[in-house]
Write an enzyme that holds these catalytic residues in place. Structure first.
Site, PDB file in Angstrom:
ATOM      1  CB  VAL A 139      53.188 -10.282  28.999  1.00 42.67           C
ATOM      2  CG1 VAL A 139      54.226 -11.320  28.590  1.00 42.67           C
ATOM      3  CG2 VAL A 139      53.675  -8.879  28.671  1.00 42.67           C
ATOM      4  N   PRO A 140      50.705 -12.652  27.691  1.00 43.77           N
ATOM      5  CG  PRO A 140      50.003 -13.493  25.627  1.00 43.77           C
ATOM      6  CD  PRO A 140      50.727 -12.333  26.264  1.00 43.77           C
ATOM      7  CB  CYS A 141      52.980 -15.850  31.115  1.00 42.78           C
ATOM      8  SG  CYS A 141      52.016 -15.233  32.502  1.00 42.78           S
ATOM      9  CG  HIS A 142      47.036 -17.138  29.887  1.00 46.29           C
ATOM     10  ND1 HIS A 142      47.295 -15.784  29.801  1.00 46.29           N
ATOM     11  CD2 HIS A 142      46.108 -17.408  28.935  1.00 46.29           C
ATOM     12  CE1 HIS A 142      46.550 -15.262  28.844  1.00 46.29           C
ATOM     13  NE2 HIS A 142      45.823 -16.227  28.288  1.00 46.29           N
ATOM     14  NE  ARG A 143      46.705 -15.866  24.829  1.00 46.73           N
ATOM     15  CZ  ARG A 143      46.564 -14.639  24.357  1.00 46.73           C
ATOM     16  NH1 ARG A 143      47.514 -14.109  23.588  1.00 46.73           N
ATOM     17  NH2 ARG A 143      45.487 -13.942  24.649  1.00 46.73           N
TER      18      ARG A 143
END
Length: 177
Positions: A139-143
């Site tokens: 779940v690419p929360c870094h994006r």
């Protein structure tokens, strides 16, 4: 719960799973013991880490894809099954919306709220949900960035530096302030 540790281009990561799907994904901690400890909580309590050859085929495939992704060969993780367990409907919607942001792309918390058809004020709640994300990278929360594209908040080890490193690997356009 079964879990394993996997070497990657950025350090030792870890993941845990059950019969439903992935229950946790940990980016490298301050050290290998820290990464292992991240999984030993609710996800891997009491169980020793497995060796890759002991894992189910879908986990072995995921490990190879994570290793390729973190080496710069970008992967799409939207099909990886997740065990959402007892998360709220709103939390699940945040995670699902975040998963639609492709590698190399970014959105602000406000844009994510708009994508979810939530009012702009929901961006703080979205930030809180992503701050507790148990599936970093998957779940690419870094994006997801702060207002005006600022790199803010990242709860994984290394904080904003790790966030920036992941975005650079993915080829995201980062603006200097």
């Amino acid at each position: 719960m079964p879990h394993l540790l996997l070497p990657t281009a950025i350090g030792l990561c870890g993941l845990a799973w059950n019969d439903i799907g992935l229950t946790a994904f940990a980016l490298p901690g301050r050290d290998d013991a820290g990464t292992a400890g991240d999984l030993a909580g609710p996800a891997g309590a009491g169980d020793p880490a497995l060796r890759l050859e002991e894992a189910p085929a879908w986990i072995c495939e995921l490990v190879a894809r994570v290793q390729r992704h973190l080496a710069g060969e970008l992967q799409d993780f939207t099909g990886v099954p997740l065990d959402y367990g007892p998360v709220s409907r709103f939390t699940r919607r945040v995670y699902e919306a975040t998963r639609t942001v492709a590698a190399g792309q970014t959105r602000t918390y406000g844009e994510l709220a708009e994508m979810m058809e939530e009012p702009p004020g929901a961006s703080r709640a979205i930030g809180a949900v992503l701050g507790a994300n148990p599936w970093s990278l998957i779940v690419p929360c870094h994006r997801i960035l702060g207002a005006k594209g600022r790199l803010t908040g990242f709860s994984a080890a290394g904080g904003v530096r790790t966030k920036a490193r992941l975005l650079v690997i993915e080829g995201a356009q980062l603006l200097a302030e």
